[in-house]
Design a protein around this motif. Structure first.
Motif, PDB file in Angstrom:
ATOM      1  N   ILE A  12     -36.314 -37.192 -41.939  1.00  0.00           N
ATOM      2  CA  ILE A  12     -35.488 -35.918 -41.892  1.00  0.00           C
ATOM      3  C   ILE A  12     -36.206 -34.518 -41.951  1.00  0.00           C
ATOM      4  CG2 ILE A  12     -35.267 -34.839 -44.604  1.00  0.00           C
ATOM      5  CD1 ILE A  12     -35.906 -37.324 -46.675  1.00  0.00           C
ATOM      6  N   PRO A  13     -35.277 -34.366 -40.794  1.00  0.00           N
ATOM      7  CA  PRO A  13     -35.904 -32.842 -40.270  1.00  0.00           C
ATOM      8  C   PRO A  13     -35.910 -31.643 -41.166  1.00  0.00           C
ATOM      9  CG  PRO A  13     -33.447 -34.398 -39.174  1.00  0.00           C
ATOM     10  CD  PRO A  13     -34.165 -34.441 -41.144  1.00  0.00           C
ATOM     11  N   MET A  14     -36.623 -30.462 -40.960  1.00  0.00           N
ATOM     12  CA  MET A  14     -37.169 -29.752 -41.591  1.00  0.00           C
ATOM     13  C   MET A  14     -36.201 -28.388 -42.192  1.00  0.00           C
ATOM     14  SD  MET A  14     -40.581 -30.309 -41.878  1.00  0.00           S
ATOM     15  CE  MET A  14     -41.806 -29.448 -42.312  1.00  0.00           C
ATOM     16  N   THR A  15     -35.342 -28.468 -40.547  1.00  0.00           N
ATOM     17  CA  THR A  15     -34.139 -27.451 -41.088  1.00  0.00           C
ATOM     18  C   THR A  15     -33.458 -27.143 -42.668  1.00  0.00           C
ATOM     19  OG1 THR A  15     -34.394 -26.535 -38.862  1.00  0.00           O
ATOM     20  CG2 THR A  15     -32.622 -25.713 -39.825  1.00  0.00           C
ATOM     21  N   LEU A  16     -33.920 -26.564 -43.097  1.00  0.00           N
ATOM     22  CA  LEU A  16     -32.603 -27.086 -45.112  1.00  0.00           C
ATOM     23  C   LEU A  16     -31.715 -25.908 -44.113  1.00  0.00           C
ATOM     24  CD1 LEU A  16     -31.952 -27.550 -47.763  1.00  0.00           C
ATOM     25  CD2 LEU A  16     -33.460 -25.435 -48.012  1.00  0.00           C
ATOM     26  N   ARG A  56     -29.987 -31.473 -43.970  1.00  0.00           N
ATOM     27  CA  ARG A  56     -30.706 -30.717 -42.758  1.00  0.00           C
ATOM     28  C   ARG A  56     -30.769 -31.075 -41.842  1.00  0.00           C
ATOM     29  NH1 ARG A  56     -35.934 -31.021 -45.250  1.00  0.00           N
ATOM     30  NH2 ARG A  56     -35.820 -30.913 -47.614  1.00  0.00           N
ATOM     31  N   TYR A  57     -30.725 -30.224 -40.458  1.00  0.00           N
ATOM     32  CA  TYR A  57     -30.598 -30.210 -39.168  1.00  0.00           C
ATOM     33  C   TYR A  57     -32.142 -30.063 -38.302  1.00  0.00           C
ATOM     34  CZ  TYR A  57     -26.214 -28.012 -40.643  1.00  0.00           C
ATOM     35  OH  TYR A  57     -24.445 -27.857 -41.282  1.00  0.00           O
ATOM     36  N   ALA A  58     -31.894 -30.890 -37.510  1.00  0.00           N
ATOM     37  CA  ALA A  58     -32.911 -31.459 -36.757  1.00  0.00           C
ATOM     38  C   ALA A  58     -33.590 -29.960 -35.563  1.00  0.00           C
ATOM     39  CB  ALA A  58     -32.684 -31.844 -34.953  1.00  0.00           C
ATOM     40  N   LYS A  59     -34.550 -29.440 -35.493  1.00  0.00           N
ATOM     41  CA  LYS A  59     -35.248 -28.512 -34.302  1.00  0.00           C
ATOM     42  C   LYS A  59     -34.094 -28.267 -33.293  1.00  0.00           C
ATOM     43  CE  LYS A  59     -39.836 -27.273 -37.277  1.00  0.00           C
ATOM     44  NZ  LYS A  59     -41.154 -27.167 -36.755  1.00  0.00           N
ATOM     45  N   LEU A 165     -25.926 -35.258 -36.159  1.00  0.00           N
ATOM     46  CA  LEU A 165     -24.170 -34.502 -36.531  1.00  0.00           C
ATOM     47  C   LEU A 165     -24.267 -34.158 -36.188  1.00  0.00           C
ATOM     48  CD1 LEU A 165     -23.274 -37.173 -38.670  1.00  0.00           C
ATOM     49  CD2 LEU A 165     -22.908 -36.984 -36.505  1.00  0.00           C
ATOM     50  N   SER A 166     -24.919 -32.372 -36.476  1.00  0.00           N
ATOM     51  CA  SER A 166     -25.595 -30.976 -36.408  1.00  0.00           C
ATOM     52  C   SER A 166     -24.130 -29.941 -34.821  1.00  0.00           C
ATOM     53  CB  SER A 166     -26.725 -29.829 -36.740  1.00  0.00           C
ATOM     54  OG  SER A 166     -27.735 -30.621 -36.072  1.00  0.00           O
TER      55      SER A 166
END
Length: 352
Positions: A12-16, A56-59, A165-166
């Motif tokens: 689960i990516p870190m960027t909220l 959540r978005y990937a770094k 998908l972001s």
């Protein structure tokens, strides 16, 4: 022969990204005209329909294959196997690796090959390939792994669903708030333990339904229209899903020889909370039953829709007691079900 999931993992990516973070976006209609509602109202209506409060978005430094690798590593460790034992690595995605702030997809070599490389697997007989099947891609990978093992040409398979998908969303499209990033993985192998994959069902509807999800230009006409983003006809998808997914689930369950009362959990693609609830309600209506309380764990409210990653991530979370009041016990019958671009649908009946 019992073919079971022996290990799970997720990343689960870190960027909220919270709903209120969209309050300053310029949302437009499909024709480029201004929406006559303040963003606060748009976001509030979005939450009421989809159930999504955050995603959540990937770094920026991470690509889709990186997320897939992180989840795969955890699944292999959980299964307590050596990665060199794997016969297949099947990786479901939709858009390959898209580096941050670029518009070009990269899927050569395949993402599965990249994950195999990251896992430092030297065995050339470990075959790595990608699956493009829309959001049901992870389910379809599981079905393929089951077929390989059942046919005797594999003993252990790694199936991953991963997406960023972001990096393919149009910031001027309200639907962009649905999508998120993430990865989930499982190890599947033949085992002497009772249970496993009992039945499965797949279908592709491509006649009238082919463009319900598609790649299209930005809603902002001042932007380069040759740059494409993920687009969808939400109402058509909703109606399609309600019409076809419950029937596929029923057909799969009936073919398994199990009863509706045997089902303990339904892990459905986290696409839209209201749509998922309606699908499950209609499914139980086919048996003249009401939906049992707690039958459908949900993660969409915190994680959004990460496409192929939603079901394996949800499985990993429930298995590890990370969703409140949800758990899976030995012997529980689970239905995995998904719908997505194609339009494709599938379902799996699984005994834990």
């Amino acid at each position: 022969m019992n073919i079971k999931i022996t290990g799970t993992g997720s990343y689960i990516p870190m960027t909220l990204e919270k709903n209120e973070d969209f309050n300053n976006h310029q949302f437009l209609n499909a024709d480029g005209s201004t929406i006559n509602s303040p963003n606060e109202v748009i976001v509030e209506k979005f939450k009421a329909i989809t159930g999504i409060a955050e995603r959540r978005y990937a770094k920026p430094e991470l690509n889709n294959s990186d997320l897939a690798f992180f989840a795969a590593e955890k699944a292999i460790a959980d299964a307590k196997i050596n990665a060199e034992e794997l016969d297949y690595i099947i990786l479901a995605h939709n858009f390959g690796d898209i580096k941050s702030n670029t518009i070009q997809s990269d899927a050569v070599p395949s993402l599965a090959a990249r994950v195999k490389h990251r896992l430092k697997i030297k065995n050339p007989k470990c075959v790595a390939y990608d699956v493009l099947f829309g959001c049901p891609g992870w389910n379809e990978g599981v079905i393929q792994a089951h077929a390989f093992i059942k046919a005797g040409i594999a003993k252990k398979c790694l199936v991953v669903g991963a997406e960023t998908l972001s990096r393919v969303i149009d910031k001027h499209d309200r639907d962009s708030m649905i999508y998120s990033d993430g990865a989930g993985a499982v190890v599947i192998e033949e085992t002497s333990e009772e249970g496993g994959i009992i039945a499965h069902e797949s279908a592709s509807y491509t006649y009238e339904e082919i463009d319900y999800l598609f790649f299209g230009g930005s809603y902002n006409p001042s932007l380069d229209q040759d740059v494409k983003y993920i687009k969808m006809y939400g109402r058509k998808i909703y109606e399609f899903a309600l019409k076809h997914v419950p029937d596929a689930m029923k057909s799969c369950l009936d073919n398994s020889g199990l009863a509706i009362t045997d089902v303990k959990k339904i892990l459905i693609h986290q696409a839209n909370e209201k749509m998922d609830e309606a699908i499950v309600k209609r499914f139980y209506k086919l048996y003249n039953m009401k939906v049992p309380e707690g039958i459908m764990p949900m993660s969409i409210y915190k994680l959004g829709n990460s496409s192929v990653a939603t079901i394996p991530t949800l499985l990993d979370l429930v298995k590890n007691n990370k969703i409140k009041d949800q758990s899976i016990e030995k012997g529980d019958v689970i239905i995995f079900a998904s719908v997505g671009a194609g339009m494709n649908i599938n379902a799996i009946v699984y005994k834990y």
